[in-house]
Design a protein around this motif. Structure first.
Motif, PDB file in Angstrom:
ATOM      1  N   ILE A 105       2.756  24.714  68.061  1.00 56.55           N
ATOM      2  CA  ILE A 105       2.156  23.514  68.659  1.00 56.55           C
ATOM      3  C   ILE A 105       3.091  22.996  69.738  1.00 56.55           C
ATOM      4  CG2 ILE A 105       1.350  21.177  68.212  1.00 56.55           C
ATOM      5  CD1 ILE A 105       0.783  21.957  65.369  1.00 56.55           C
ATOM      6  N   PRO A 106       2.586  22.707  70.921  1.00 57.71           N
ATOM      7  CA  PRO A 106       3.449  22.123  71.955  1.00 57.71           C
ATOM      8  C   PRO A 106       4.061  20.817  71.481  1.00 57.71           C
ATOM      9  CG  PRO A 106       1.365  22.868  72.892  1.00 57.71           C
ATOM     10  CD  PRO A 106       1.227  22.967  71.406  1.00 57.71           C
ATOM     11  N   ALA A 107       5.345  20.630  71.835  1.00 57.78           N
ATOM     12  CA  ALA A 107       6.048  19.422  71.402  1.00 57.78           C
ATOM     13  C   ALA A 107       5.522  18.201  72.154  1.00 57.78           C
ATOM     14  CB  ALA A 107       7.548  19.590  71.627  1.00 57.78           C
ATOM     15  N   GLY A 108       5.648  17.055  71.501  1.00 59.44           N
ATOM     16  CA  GLY A 108       5.215  15.799  72.104  1.00 59.44           C
ATOM     17  C   GLY A 108       5.422  14.644  71.153  1.00 59.44           C
ATOM     18  N   ASN A 109       5.370  13.429  71.699  1.00 61.00           N
ATOM     19  CA  ASN A 109       5.565  12.220  70.914  1.00 61.00           C
ATOM     20  C   ASN A 109       4.303  11.377  70.895  1.00 61.00           C
ATOM     21  OD1 ASN A 109       8.303  12.798  70.339  1.00 61.00           O
ATOM     22  ND2 ASN A 109       8.913  11.995  72.345  1.00 61.00           N
ATOM     23  N   ASN A 110       4.101  10.679  69.761  1.00 58.64           N
ATOM     24  CA  ASN A 110       2.965   9.766  69.592  1.00 58.64           C
ATOM     25  C   ASN A 110       1.641  10.477  69.874  1.00 58.64           C
ATOM     26  OD1 ASN A 110       1.926   7.274  68.855  1.00 58.64           O
ATOM     27  ND2 ASN A 110       1.918   6.506  70.955  1.00 58.64           N
ATOM     28  N   LEU A 111       1.500  11.648  69.272  1.00 67.63           N
ATOM     29  CA  LEU A 111       0.289  12.451  69.475  1.00 67.63           C
ATOM     30  C   LEU A 111      -0.813  12.016  68.525  1.00 67.63           C
ATOM     31  CD1 LEU A 111       1.953  15.985  69.767  1.00 67.63           C
ATOM     32  CD2 LEU A 111       1.382  14.384  71.616  1.00 67.63           C
ATOM     33  N   ASN A 126      -3.068  13.515  73.586  1.00 61.95           N
ATOM     34  CA  ASN A 126      -2.129  12.464  74.010  1.00 61.95           C
ATOM     35  C   ASN A 126      -0.781  13.031  74.445  1.00 61.95           C
ATOM     36  OD1 ASN A 126      -4.038  10.548  73.565  1.00 61.95           O
ATOM     37  ND2 ASN A 126      -3.004   9.530  71.884  1.00 61.95           N
ATOM     38  N   TYR A 127      -0.779  14.234  75.022  1.00 65.02           N
ATOM     39  CA  TYR A 127       0.443  14.757  75.616  1.00 65.02           C
ATOM     40  C   TYR A 127       0.725  14.032  76.934  1.00 65.02           C
ATOM     41  CZ  TYR A 127       0.614  18.629  72.306  1.00 65.02           C
ATOM     42  OH  TYR A 127       0.706  19.379  71.166  1.00 65.02           O
TER      43      TYR A 127
END
Length: 428
Positions: free
Chosen positions: A314-320, A286-287
């Protein structure tokens, strides 16, 4: 009471020479326990020693008759026995509808667990009887109310696995069970009744606070989450069905996020006792920008059933969305556990870029200071530094000055040579 004529007496001589006389009397208008005085008179008119007789007829009715619903299958009544002469017995005839039960004198209670039990009022009749005949009848009405739906708690922390056999523990209130009727089977059926799984063995443990635990050994398919209803079957035909319970047959029973930091997430893993899984695969999706190549992070169990481990880089992201899987082939379609709504921030590191400074070898007529633009980006700080003036290094300045000195010397040499040639020409 009138005297007994001699003609009604039975005479018997005992071995010791004593003559035994016996007779029968029928008591009228007398209650149980009435004492009778017996005197025998000889020919001389003298009376023998007085003897006392106690009369026992049909027994009286029971007293203090009470009744109530015992559990989800049975009702219970109890009473006090009637008066009975020492050495004599009384029996009880219990009648409930067409059902009838005979009890001996040592029993003063009765548990009734009928077949095809329904919610209604049940009338209990209890009649006393002995060798003299039936006595009085007493009765009591007991209301019965029960539901075929019961509430069960699945204690998954006690789950144990041996190959495909699962030891499952359920907790429920004791009043929901039938304590006086054998539990013959427990079946797990999926909500849509596509599949049902029957128990191989059942153990009932009564604990404190009126709770009862059921330990069931059952054969279940591996790597599935089964939404099931637990069905209890009793010997008297009573059947109870539980609320919907999710049972996981994965080795990984639970996963919980402990915390997240910059480009890192820490997870707590809980495996079933008897687990055979060595590695768990973690996949995060969900990136906002699509990931062309799926990345899996491997977690080793290290012979532990409950442990915490952190995953870094871990690559950053929101609502993963995080998938925990026992196999990479079907990770997103058949995960052991799923965590949603995970936010991972970027690491607080600075990235500085600059342009290399190279002298232009063809430039021999001018010197200028180069301007170097540098940009420094820092997450969450929004600091930007632009257009900073940086002087050219001393080595470059020395090189340029050397070129000018050489050119000056060459010009001087050329000038002197020209002057010399011109003077010689004038001398001639």
């Amino acid at each position: 009471m009138e005297g007994i004529p001699l003609s009604s007496l039975k005479s018997e001589t005992l071995p010791n020479g004593v003559r035994l006389l016996s007779f029968n009397l029928t008591a009228t208008n007398a209650s149980n326990g009435t004492d009778v005085t017996c005197l025998a008179f000889g020919d001389d008119g003298n009376a023998t020693e007085t003897a006392y007789l106690y009369v026992q007829g049909p027994p009286d009715s029971v007293s203090n008759l009470t009744g109530y619903q015992l559990d989800s299958c049975c009702m219970f009544i109890s009473w006090y026995p009637p008066f009975t002469l020492p050495g004599l017995t009384v029996q009880y005839i219990i009648s409930v509808g067409t059902d009838q039960q005979y009890l001996n004198d040592s029993i003063t209670n009765y548990t009734y667990c009928p077949m095809n039990l329904t919610n209604k009022q049940y009338l209990f009749n209890i009649t006393t009887t002995n060798k003299a005949g039936n006595g009085s009848t007493s009765n009591i009405t007991v209301g019965f109310q029960s539901s075929s739906q019961i509430s069960i708690i699945y204690q998954d922390s006690y789950t144990y696995r041996v190959n495909n056999y699962w030891y499952l523990c359920f907790l429920l209130s004791a009043h929901q069970l039938c304590t006086e009727v054998p539990l013959v089977n427990i079946t797990l059926c999926t909500v849509n009744n596509d599949s049902c799984y029957s128990s191989m063995n059942i153990t009932i443990n009564h604990s404190a606070y009126n709770n009862t635990s059921l330990v069931v050994i059952i054969n279940l398919p591996s790597r599935e989450i089964l939404n099931t209803n637990i069905i209890l079957y009793y010997q008297n035909g009573v059947k109870f069905e539980s609320n919907t319970i999710a049972i996981s047959t994965y080795n990984l029973q639970h996963i919980m996020m402990v915390n997240t930091t910059f480009n890192e997430v820490c997870l707590q893993f809980l495996f079933v006792n008897g687990s055979t899984t060595d590695i768990i695969y973690i996949h995060i999706t969900n990136y906002e920008e699509p990931v062309h190549q799926p990345v899996y992070y491997n977690i080793s169990c290290n012979d532990q059933l409950n442990f915490t481990e952190c995953i870094t880089n871990i690559p950053a992201g929101n609502n993963l969305t995080l998938y925990a899987c026992e196999s990479m082939e079907d990770c997103t379609t058949n995960p052991a556990a799923v965590l949603t709504g995970i936010n991972i921030d970027r690491s607080r590191t600075s990235m500085v870029s600059s342009n290399d400074i190279m002298p232009n070898p063809s430039s021999t007529t001018s010197i200028s200071l180069s301007t170097i633009s540098t940009t420094m980006m820092m997450e969450d700080c929004n600091i930007r530094e632009c257009q900073s003036e940086v002087p050219v290094t001393s080595a470059v300045l020395i090189s340029v000055l050397s070129v000018f000195l050489i050119l000056s010397l060459m010009i001087n040499v050329i000038t002197l040579t020209v002057c010399y040639c011109k003077r010689r020409q004038d001398d001639r």
